[in-house]
Design a protein around this motif. Structure first.
Motif, PDB file in Angstrom:
ATOM      1  N   SER A  20       2.058  -2.226   1.387  1.00 33.64           N
ATOM      2  CA  SER A  20       2.371  -0.908   0.825  1.00 33.64           C
ATOM      3  C   SER A  20       1.332   0.190   1.049  1.00 33.64           C
ATOM      4  O   SER A  20       1.641   1.246   1.588  1.00 33.64           O
TER       5      SER A  20
ATOM      6  N   HIS B 137       8.403  -3.475  11.854  1.00 34.13           N
ATOM      7  CA  HIS B 137       9.242  -2.369  11.410  1.00 34.13           C
ATOM      8  C   HIS B 137       8.349  -1.149  11.218  1.00 34.13           C
ATOM      9  O   HIS B 137       7.139  -1.219  11.444  1.00 34.13           O
TER      10      HIS B 137
ATOM     11  N   ASP C  49       3.098   1.249   5.758  1.00 32.54           N
ATOM     12  CA  ASP C  49       1.973   0.303   5.722  1.00 32.54           C
ATOM     13  C   ASP C  49       1.823  -0.484   7.030  1.00 32.54           C
ATOM     14  O   ASP C  49       0.801  -1.129   7.251  1.00 32.54           O
ATOM     15  N   HIS C  50       2.823  -0.383   7.925  1.00 33.79           N
ATOM     16  CA  HIS C  50       2.766  -1.125   9.194  1.00 33.79           C
ATOM     17  C   HIS C  50       2.457  -0.224  10.401  1.00 33.79           C
ATOM     18  O   HIS C  50       2.298  -0.722  11.518  1.00 33.79           O
TER      19      HIS C  50
ATOM     20  N   ASP D 137       7.377  -8.802   5.007  1.00 37.58           N
ATOM     21  CA  ASP D 137       8.419  -7.908   4.496  1.00 37.58           C
ATOM     22  C   ASP D 137       9.791  -8.565   4.623  1.00 37.58           C
ATOM     23  O   ASP D 137      10.707  -8.030   5.255  1.00 37.58           O
TER      24      ASP D 137
ATOM     25  N   HIS E  64      10.881  -7.958  -0.767  1.00 39.49           N
ATOM     26  CA  HIS E  64       9.759  -8.905  -0.660  1.00 39.49           C
ATOM     27  C   HIS E  64      10.052 -10.197  -1.417  1.00 39.49           C
ATOM     28  O   HIS E  64      10.911 -10.224  -2.302  1.00 39.49           O
TER      29      HIS E  64
ATOM     30  N   HIS F 160       0.960 -10.129   2.652  1.00 38.38           N
ATOM     31  CA  HIS F 160       1.490  -8.873   2.104  1.00 38.38           C
ATOM     32  C   HIS F 160       1.215  -8.825   0.602  1.00 38.38           C
ATOM     33  O   HIS F 160       2.120  -8.684  -0.233  1.00 38.38           O
TER      34      HIS F 160
HETATM   35 ZN   LIG Z   1       5.021  -3.785   4.239  1.00 39.51          ZN
END
Ligand SMILES: [Zn+2]
Ligand SMILES: [Zn+2]
Length: 359
Positions: free
Chosen positions: A90, A148, A152-153, A251, A296, A318
């Motif tokens: 996040s 994705h 956060d990625h 995720d 999640h 994560h």
């Molecule tokens: Zn994430």
């Protein structure tokens, strides 16, 4: 049966001892090899004996037991290397309570066994320190895979230093089900008024390639995908090199099927027999009661998947932005108890942003 379990457990224990190798040590070995043979020339990191083919064998330290004109080809055997640079979900966090597992968001480094090609999975804030190390190594070629495009990625992408040198080449593989065209999505992270340097000012040569439907092969390592069960979708990866298998499913909500997502059984088949599974384990059961459908999994669900798929080692990943180290430790402990209660030899650990392994 008991003996089989015993030997499996023993083999895993032996494998864990190899975890201690660090990327820096490996980088130094590679640097030494490049320096010895001259820049730009390929040297196999695999110790197969000297390239002269005259039966000169390698010693464990990478030297040669007899004179050999091409002994620079002799290096210790190097297997697939995986290092985490960001395990937080996040949003990045910092503070005393996050020192063990770290505060950077999603980023993994994978080095192929065949030719030491570096594959970067996701560009969360952890990609910044990874970039610094790769620049220090003198790398020019980079390969990205993205699960994705949630912030956060990808939020570290504009801070990936190699973007700004014309001598660098960056390959980006994107699966269209990961929220559309990766090229467009990444260029948006560098647009006004959100970022001062426009995407047009990137100096590296960037190549985009879409894939998804069939396995991708990167430097001898096969990469297969599976759709994630996550809002806005995404893809999980299965990396296979020789007989080694690593599955990365971040995720991914195992307890709720989002559009495009797969069933628990399908994920179990995808993970079957993996040496290593890194899976989303953001929640406890108590958290999940309030957050079902947010995309999640709980650590129990992640562990259940590992057990159903006979995975050797599972890493909980994560970590929630509000989860201090002590709570992650507690989740790991409870997941281990679950395996023990089922009489399984599957090992479990919490992925930290400095964790690494050779498979
Ligand atoms: Zn994430
Ligand atoms: Zn996400």
């Amino acid at each position: 049966m008991i003996w089989t379990r015993f030997f499996r457990a023993f083999a895993r224990k032996t494998r864990t001892r190899k975890w201690r190798s660090t990327s820096r040590a490996r980088a130094t070995a590679m640097k030494r090899a490049r320096g010895a043979k001259g820049s730009g020339e390929f040297i196999s990191p695999i110790c197969t004996g000297c390239a002269s083919g005259k039966g000169v064998s390698c010693t464990p330290d990478g030297g040669s037991s007899a004179p050999c004109a091409q002994r620079v080809g002799c290096l210790p055997e190097v297997k697939v290397y995986i290092r985490c640079w960001g395990a937080r979900g996040s949003i990045p966090v910092s503070g005393q309570e996050y020192l063990k597992y770290g505060g950077d968001t999603a980023c993994l480094e994978i080095r192929t066994a065949a030719n030491d090609t570096v594959v970067i999975v996701d560009a969360g804030s952890g990609v910044r320190p990874l970039a610094n190390q790769l620049v220090e190594e003198g790398r020019r070629d980079y390969t990205f895979l993205f699960t994705h495009a949630h912030w956060d990625h990808i939020l570290g992408f504009p801070f990936f230093k190699p973007l700004y040198s014309p001598r660098n080449s960056i390959k980006i593989y994107g699966c269209p089900i990961s929220q559309g065209n990766m090229q467009t999505l990444l260029s948006k992270t560098m647009s006004a008024p959100y970022f001062p340097v426009p995407f047009e000012e990137v100096r590296a040569s960037i190549g985009y390639k879409e894939y998804c439907d069939k396995p991708l092969v990167i430097d001898g390592m096969s990469v297969e995908t599976i759709p994630l069960s996550h809002p806005n979708m995404g893809v999980g990866f299965r990396f296979t090199e020789r007989d080694r298998r690593f599955v990365f499913l971040t995720d991914n909500e195992l307890g709720f099927r989002h559009p495009g997502g797969r069933s628990f059984e399908e994920y179990a088949r995808f993970c079957e027999g993996a040496d290593l599974l890194i899976h989303d384990a953001e929640y406890t059961l108590e958290d999940y009661a309030q957050r079902r459908g947010w995309g999640h999994s709980t650590f129990e669900q992640a562990m259940n998947l590992a057990l159903a798929a006979n995975v050797g080692l599972v890493g909980l990943y994560h970590h929630n932005q509000d989860r201090p180290d002590a709570e992650v430790d507690f989740m790991v402990e409870r997941a281990r108890n679950l395996a023990e209660q089922r009489g399984s030899a599957t090992s479990c650990f919490g992925v930290s942003q400095t964790w690494s392994v050779t498979l």
